[in-house]
Design a protein around this motif. Structure first.
Motif, PDB file in Angstrom:
ATOM      1  N   SER A 244       0.830  -1.209   0.000  1.00 32.79           N
ATOM      2  CA  SER A 244       0.000   0.000   0.000  1.00 32.79           C
ATOM      3  C   SER A 244       0.865   1.259   0.000  1.00 32.79           C
ATOM      4  O   SER A 244       0.483   2.290  -0.568  1.00 32.79           O
ATOM      5  CB  SER A 244      -0.934  -0.002   1.213  1.00 32.79           C
TER       6      SER A 244
ATOM      7  N   PHE B 102       0.605   3.857  -2.891  1.00 38.33           N
ATOM      8  CA  PHE B 102      -0.123   5.077  -2.524  1.00 38.33           C
ATOM      9  C   PHE B 102       0.640   6.023  -1.591  1.00 38.33           C
ATOM     10  O   PHE B 102       0.144   7.119  -1.318  1.00 38.33           O
ATOM     11  CB  PHE B 102      -1.454   4.708  -1.852  1.00 38.33           C
TER      12      PHE B 102
ATOM     13  N   ASP C 157       3.241   8.818  -0.185  1.00 33.16           N
ATOM     14  CA  ASP C 157       3.902   9.974  -0.795  1.00 33.16           C
ATOM     15  C   ASP C 157       5.418   9.757  -0.771  1.00 33.16           C
ATOM     16  O   ASP C 157       5.914   8.850  -0.092  1.00 33.16           O
ATOM     17  CB  ASP C 157       3.493  11.279  -0.096  1.00 33.16           C
TER      18      ASP C 157
ATOM     19  N   THR D 171     -10.217   4.940   5.412  1.00 32.49           N
ATOM     20  CA  THR D 171      -8.936   5.567   5.074  1.00 32.49           C
ATOM     21  C   THR D 171      -7.813   4.670   5.580  1.00 32.49           C
ATOM     22  O   THR D 171      -7.962   3.981   6.600  1.00 32.49           O
ATOM     23  CB  THR D 171      -8.830   6.971   5.700  1.00 32.49           C
TER      24      THR D 171
ATOM     25  N   LEU E  17      -2.363   7.161   3.629  1.00 34.93           N
ATOM     26  CA  LEU E  17      -2.099   6.587   2.307  1.00 34.93           C
ATOM     27  C   LEU E  17      -3.299   6.873   1.417  1.00 34.93           C
ATOM     28  O   LEU E  17      -4.390   6.354   1.636  1.00 34.93           O
ATOM     29  CB  LEU E  17      -1.868   5.075   2.412  1.00 34.93           C
ATOM     30  N   GLY E  18      -3.119   7.693   0.411  1.00 34.25           N
ATOM     31  CA  GLY E  18      -4.236   8.108  -0.412  1.00 34.25           C
ATOM     32  C   GLY E  18      -5.038   9.203   0.272  1.00 34.25           C
ATOM     33  O   GLY E  18      -4.653   9.723   1.322  1.00 34.25           O
ATOM     34  N   GLN E  19      -6.172   9.535  -0.298  1.00 33.93           N
ATOM     35  CA  GLN E  19      -7.028  10.586   0.245  1.00 33.93           C
ATOM     36  C   GLN E  19      -7.979  10.016   1.302  1.00 33.93           C
ATOM     37  O   GLN E  19      -8.245   8.812   1.312  1.00 33.93           O
ATOM     38  CB  GLN E  19      -7.848  11.222  -0.887  1.00 33.93           C
TER      39      GLN E  19
ATOM     40  N   ASP F  68     -10.410   6.957   0.727  1.00 32.23           N
ATOM     41  CA  ASP F  68      -9.853   6.084  -0.323  1.00 32.23           C
ATOM     42  C   ASP F  68      -9.383   4.737   0.210  1.00 32.23           C
ATOM     43  O   ASP F  68      -8.744   3.973  -0.513  1.00 32.23           O
ATOM     44  CB  ASP F  68      -8.657   6.768  -1.000  1.00 32.23           C
TER      45      ASP F  68
ATOM     46  N   LYS G 143     -10.246   1.612  -1.783  1.00 32.63           N
ATOM     47  CA  LYS G 143      -9.478   1.576  -3.029  1.00 32.63           C
ATOM     48  C   LYS G 143      -8.046   1.134  -2.763  1.00 32.63           C
ATOM     49  O   LYS G 143      -7.485   0.329  -3.518  1.00 32.63           O
ATOM     50  CB  LYS G 143      -9.492   2.956  -3.693  1.00 32.63           C
ATOM     51  N   VAL G 144      -7.456   1.636  -1.682  1.00 34.47           N
ATOM     52  CA  VAL G 144      -6.088   1.254  -1.325  1.00 34.47           C
ATOM     53  C   VAL G 144      -6.025  -0.246  -1.038  1.00 34.47           C
ATOM     54  O   VAL G 144      -5.134  -0.960  -1.532  1.00 34.47           O
ATOM     55  CB  VAL G 144      -5.599   2.054  -0.108  1.00 34.47           C
TER      56      VAL G 144
END
Length: 386
Positions: A98, A102, A104, A184, A225-227, A230, A233-234
């Motif tokens: 992950s 995802f 940064d 999240t 991780l991600g928005q 999300d 989705k992650v």
């Protein structure tokens, strides 16, 4: 020696064949030896040794590109030699996947090099006491704590590497929408205040598993991780990569079981001749061989599709996991049967394989859930064709 003809299939490239030889050489020299003794120590030693040998560069790729065919080759090969070696490799990938997909840039720099080197263990914390396969039912919550932090409360269970991991990818409900759309994902270091190991879980084939508890655990927003929202989705994107590799591990166990079955049948005498000469024995071997070959085709088809850029391979990955794990159980069962009384003696190779395979039909989506995914995909395909 297990059949290696699959390496010539068009699903695979020359780089995959070279990778298979590299993993085979390492596993033959080290996997069984490093798997002995205390389970926690063995997983640490296996992870470190694979990192030092450079094998984890595929599980934790520096360029961020997860090569699913290479992951499958590694898991199949390692599983033939040692279930614990396969586990250690798989968790290096799943526990960081992950972040690879995802995270940064700063989070990747802080997390992935140590995992790639085998110096840090990772875990994927999705399942809960009342929410395993049903991700939409997750009850762990994450609420804003000021502008820069989140407060996480709840629990996770059946977490592989639980209790020995250095980082956990934790999925929590943040409430942007109902069900699965309001989750999240966060990367949580193991020493974060508020995170505790409630229980270590003993299972039939020893692996590090634990139940985790979060009590007011504060996590910086930079570890998200991600928005927000999300998380599903992650989770699904990560599992979309690694689900077919579970089938590959099952394939490795099945190949080992088939080899043991043929050897036993060839060397054991019964009624004045080799056990192999009995038609029922030949039928069992033939059925196992077909199970192995069909599993291999499904596993490497799913991996090839993902590597070829297919956005979602949930249907194909579910088919691979379902068929390979169910088939491996049948192959292992026939192996035990052919070995007779020896096959049920604790820690006999046939008995160990039977225990190793059983868990694969449950984790990362039980067989029943894979059937639901496949059936829904077929319904959607039919609607699209109408």
């Amino acid at each position: 020696m297990a059949d290696r003809d699959f390496l010539l299939w068009p699903f695979l490239e020359p780089s995959h064949r070279a990778w298979a030889e590299e993993v085979e050489a390492w596993a033959g020299a080290h996997a069984e030896r490093l798997s002995a003794g205390d389970t926690d120590t063995a997983v640490r030693n296996l992870t470190r040794a694979m990192g030092e040998a450079g094998l984890l560069r595929v599980a934790v790729p520096e360029d961020g590109r997860l090569d699913v065919r290479a992951l499958c080759i590694a898991r199949e090969t390692l599983a033939r030699h040692s279930g614990l070696a396969d586990f250690a490799f798989a968790m290096a990938g799943l526990g960081t996947g992950s972040v690879t997909l995802f995270g940064d840039p700063a989070l990747k720099r802080d997390t992935l090099p140590a995992a790639r080197a085998g110096a840090a263990l990772a875990a994927f914390a999705l399942s809960e006491p009342e929410a395993g396969s049903d991700v939409a039912a997750l009850a762990t919550t994450a609420t804003r704590d000021g502008n820069a932090h989140w407060r996480i409360d709840g629990s996770k269970t059946w977490i592989s590497n639980g209790g020995i991991a250095g980082t956990y990818v934790v999925f929590a409900r943040t409430g942007e929408a109902p069900g699965a759309r309001g989750l999240t994902a966060f990367l949580v270091p193991a020493d974060t205040p508020g995170l505790s190991i409630v229980e270590r879980i003993e299972v039939s084939a020893p692996h590090p598993l634990a139940t985790l508890r979060f009590d007011g655990m504060r996590v910086p927003d930079t570890h998200r991780l991600g928005q927000p929202g999300d998380g599903f989705k992650v989770a699904m994107a990560t599992l979309d990569v690694f689900r077919a590799t579970v089938g590959a591990a099952a394939l490795g166990f099945a190949r080992h079981a088939l080899d043991l079955t043929v050897a036993r049948a060839s060397n054991r005498s019964l009624f004045g001749g080799p056990l192999f000469d009995q038609q029922m024995t030949q039928a069992a071997i033939a059925e196992s061989a077909v199970d192995v070959e069909t599993s291999a085709l499904l596993v490497y088809r799913a991996a090839w599709l993902k590597d070829s850029g297919t956005p979602r391979v949930s249907r194909e990955a579910s088919m691979a996991k379902l068929h390979a794990t169910e088939s491996a159980q049948r192959v292992a069962d026939r192996c035990v049967q052919i070995h007779g009384g020896h096959g049920v003696v604790r820690d006999h190779p046939a008995e160990k394989l039977y225990r190793e395979v059983r868990a694969l039909r449950v984790y990362e989506g039980a067989s029943e859930v894979q059937r639901i995914i496949i059936a829904r995909a077929e319904r959607d395909r039919a609607k699209g064709a109408a």
